[in-house]
Design an enzyme around this catalytic site. Structure first.
Site, PDB file in Angstrom:
ATOM      1  N   SER A  92       0.839  -1.200   0.000  1.00 52.87           N
ATOM      2  CA  SER A  92       0.000   0.000   0.000  1.00 52.87           C
ATOM      3  C   SER A  92       0.875   1.250   0.000  1.00 52.87           C
ATOM      4  CB  SER A  92      -0.893   0.006   1.242  1.00 52.87           C
ATOM      5  OG  SER A  92      -1.790  -1.073   1.174  1.00 52.87           O
ATOM      6  N   SER A 139       1.583   5.432  -1.797  1.00 50.67           N
ATOM      7  CA  SER A 139       1.585   6.120  -3.092  1.00 50.67           C
ATOM      8  C   SER A 139       2.534   5.484  -4.105  1.00 50.67           C
ATOM      9  CB  SER A 139       1.934   7.593  -2.895  1.00 50.67           C
ATOM     10  OG  SER A 139       3.190   7.713  -2.262  1.00 50.67           O
ATOM     11  N   THR A 140       3.632   4.878  -3.653  1.00 48.51           N
ATOM     12  CA  THR A 140       4.549   4.234  -4.602  1.00 48.51           C
ATOM     13  C   THR A 140       3.846   3.061  -5.288  1.00 48.51           C
ATOM     14  OG1 THR A 140       6.297   4.837  -3.075  1.00 48.51           O
ATOM     15  CG2 THR A 140       6.911   3.332  -4.848  1.00 48.51           C
ATOM     16  N   ASP A 145       6.138  -3.601  -2.226  1.00 52.46           N
ATOM     17  CA  ASP A 145       5.560  -2.662  -1.266  1.00 52.46           C
ATOM     18  C   ASP A 145       6.448  -1.429  -1.180  1.00 52.46           C
ATOM     19  OD1 ASP A 145       3.904  -1.612   0.660  1.00 52.46           O
ATOM     20  OD2 ASP A 145       3.968  -3.365   1.968  1.00 52.46           O
ATOM     21  N   GLY A 146       5.984  -0.418  -0.488  1.00 52.86           N
ATOM     22  CA  GLY A 146       6.776   0.773  -0.207  1.00 52.86           C
ATOM     23  C   GLY A 146       7.278   0.737   1.223  1.00 52.86           C
ATOM     24  N   ALA A 147       7.855   1.833   1.687  1.00 52.91           N
ATOM     25  CA  ALA A 147       8.306   1.922   3.092  1.00 52.91           C
ATOM     26  C   ALA A 147       8.424   3.384   3.474  1.00 52.91           C
ATOM     27  CB  ALA A 147       9.648   1.216   3.260  1.00 52.91           C
ATOM     28  N   LYS A 154       7.353   0.781   8.403  1.00 52.80           N
ATOM     29  CA  LYS A 154       6.225   0.845   7.488  1.00 52.80           C
ATOM     30  C   LYS A 154       4.967   1.149   8.294  1.00 52.80           C
ATOM     31  CE  LYS A 154       5.570  -2.190   4.365  1.00 52.80           C
ATOM     32  NZ  LYS A 154       5.038  -1.040   3.589  1.00 52.80           N
ATOM     33  N   GLU A 174       0.142  -5.709   5.300  1.00 51.57           N
ATOM     34  CA  GLU A 174       1.392  -5.700   4.530  1.00 51.57           C
ATOM     35  C   GLU A 174       2.353  -6.752   5.078  1.00 51.57           C
ATOM     36  OE1 GLU A 174       1.510  -0.995   3.248  1.00 51.57           O
ATOM     37  OE2 GLU A 174       2.392  -1.608   5.128  1.00 51.57           O
ATOM     38  N   LYS A 233      13.618   8.080   1.538  1.00 55.36           N
ATOM     39  CA  LYS A 233      13.303   7.079   2.565  1.00 55.36           C
ATOM     40  C   LYS A 233      14.546   6.367   3.099  1.00 55.36           C
ATOM     41  CE  LYS A 233       8.892   7.728   1.831  1.00 55.36           C
ATOM     42  NZ  LYS A 233       8.049   6.761   1.208  1.00 55.36           N
TER      43      LYS A 233
HETATM   44  C1  5RP Z   1       1.449   1.948   4.263  1.00 54.47           C
HETATM   45  C2  5RP Z   1       2.914   1.800   4.091  1.00 54.47           C
HETATM   46  C3  5RP Z   1       3.526   2.415   2.883  1.00 54.47           C
HETATM   47  O1  5RP Z   1       4.246   1.456   2.186  1.00 54.47           O
HETATM   48  C4  5RP Z   1       4.444   3.514   3.341  1.00 54.47           C
HETATM   49  O2  5RP Z   1       3.709   4.434   4.124  1.00 54.47           O
HETATM   50  C5  5RP Z   1       5.096   4.243   2.163  1.00 54.47           C
HETATM   51  O3  5RP Z   1       4.154   4.957   1.447  1.00 54.47           O
HETATM   52  P1  5RP Z   1       4.509   5.843   0.194  1.00 54.47           P
HETATM   53  O4  5RP Z   1       4.788   4.916  -0.939  1.00 54.47           O
HETATM   54  O5  5RP Z   1       3.259   6.675  -0.024  1.00 54.47           O
HETATM   55  O6  5RP Z   1       5.688   6.707   0.533  1.00 54.47           O
HETATM   56  O7  5RP Z   1       3.612   1.191   4.859  1.00 54.47           O
HETATM   57  O8  5RP Z   1       1.022   1.348   5.443  1.00 54.47           O
END
Ligand code: 5RP
Length: 224
Positions: free
Chosen positions: A28, A30-31, A84-86, A97, A106, A124
């Site tokens: 989840s 934006s990435t 996933d993102g972080a 995360k 996640e 990040k």
């Molecule tokens: C959501 C997360 C997302 O991976 C994390 O917040 C990074 O988000 P983004 O890609 O918007 O920077 O852990 O629970």
């Protein structure tokens, strides 16, 4: 180069790791939007994948980009790969995360995946975790007591709110954002937090991750 472009570049590199005929865990944030867009293009070109979404937003993006979905069931308990993102990535693949509140789903998806790829923009990448308050998912029942227990571990904990009410996760739990300033031993902290009654999961990830891809001004950089 903009942060959004860096996320897009990292996402483009990450989808290269998705094999044909695979089940893909979908994180989840934006990435993941860019991951979904690029995965959608691969599907249009004839690739066969099925994605397990970790949040309603990711599910919605999958539908928008025509990425077929599948859900955990007695037959589906594993993913070939997860992307996933972080929020923060430190040396040793220690990461925070849960900025979007989807940490539990996640982590379940990461745990189910043979390979976990994290795609982030350069901002990040940090030397030590802690600037980003650590999200901890807790049960609504007795959250006030759980917060006190968490506080005794040396942080400033704040109940996450949305529109004035406690923010509810997709699992109907609450999130406590814990400002530790500096997290020197993430594994130890995770073990301490997870032992507290009322804590469901922490946003500290490490063991689950295989590859980190960071979008930078000079292209996507990969760490294995
Ligand atoms: C959501 C997360 C997302 O991976 C994390 O917040 C990074 O988000 P983004 O890609 O918007 O920077 O852990 O629970």
């Amino acid at each position: 180069m903009s942060r959004e472009q860096q996320k897009q570049d990292a996402a483009a590199k990450a989808v290269e790791y998705i094999p044909d005929n695979s089940i893909v865990g979908l994180g989840s944030g934006s990435t993941m939007y860019w991951v979904m867009q690029q995965l959608g293009e691969l599907v249009q070109q004839g690739m066969h994948v099925q994605g397990i979404p970790s949040s309603p937003t990711t599910e919605q993006w999958a539908k928008e980009f025509h990425v077929p979905l599948v859900y955990f069931s007695t037959e589906i308990t594993k993913a070939d790969v997860a992307i996933d993102g972080a929020d923060e990535v430190a040396p040793g693949f220690h990461m925070t995360k849960g900025g979007g509140g989807s940490l539990l789903r996640e982590k379940i998806i990461a745990d189910a995946a043979d390979k976990v790829i994290i795609a982030v923009d350069e901002s990040k990448i940090v030397q030590q975790l802690g600037s980003f308050p650590l999200p901890v998912e807790v049960t609504p029942f007795g959250w006030q007591k759980t917060v006190r227990d968490i506080q005794s571990l040396g942080c400033d904990p704040v109940l996450r709110r949305s529109h004035g009410a406690p923010f509810e996760t997709d699992n109907a739990n609450y999130v406590i954002d814990c400002d530790f300033q500096l997290i020197e031993r993430p594994d130890e902290l995770h073990n301490q937090l997870i032992q507290l009654v009322g804590v469901v999961e922490t946003g500290l990830f490490a063991d689950q991750v295989d590859i980190v891809i960071a979008g930078t001004d000079s292209g996507a950089e990969m760490f294995e």
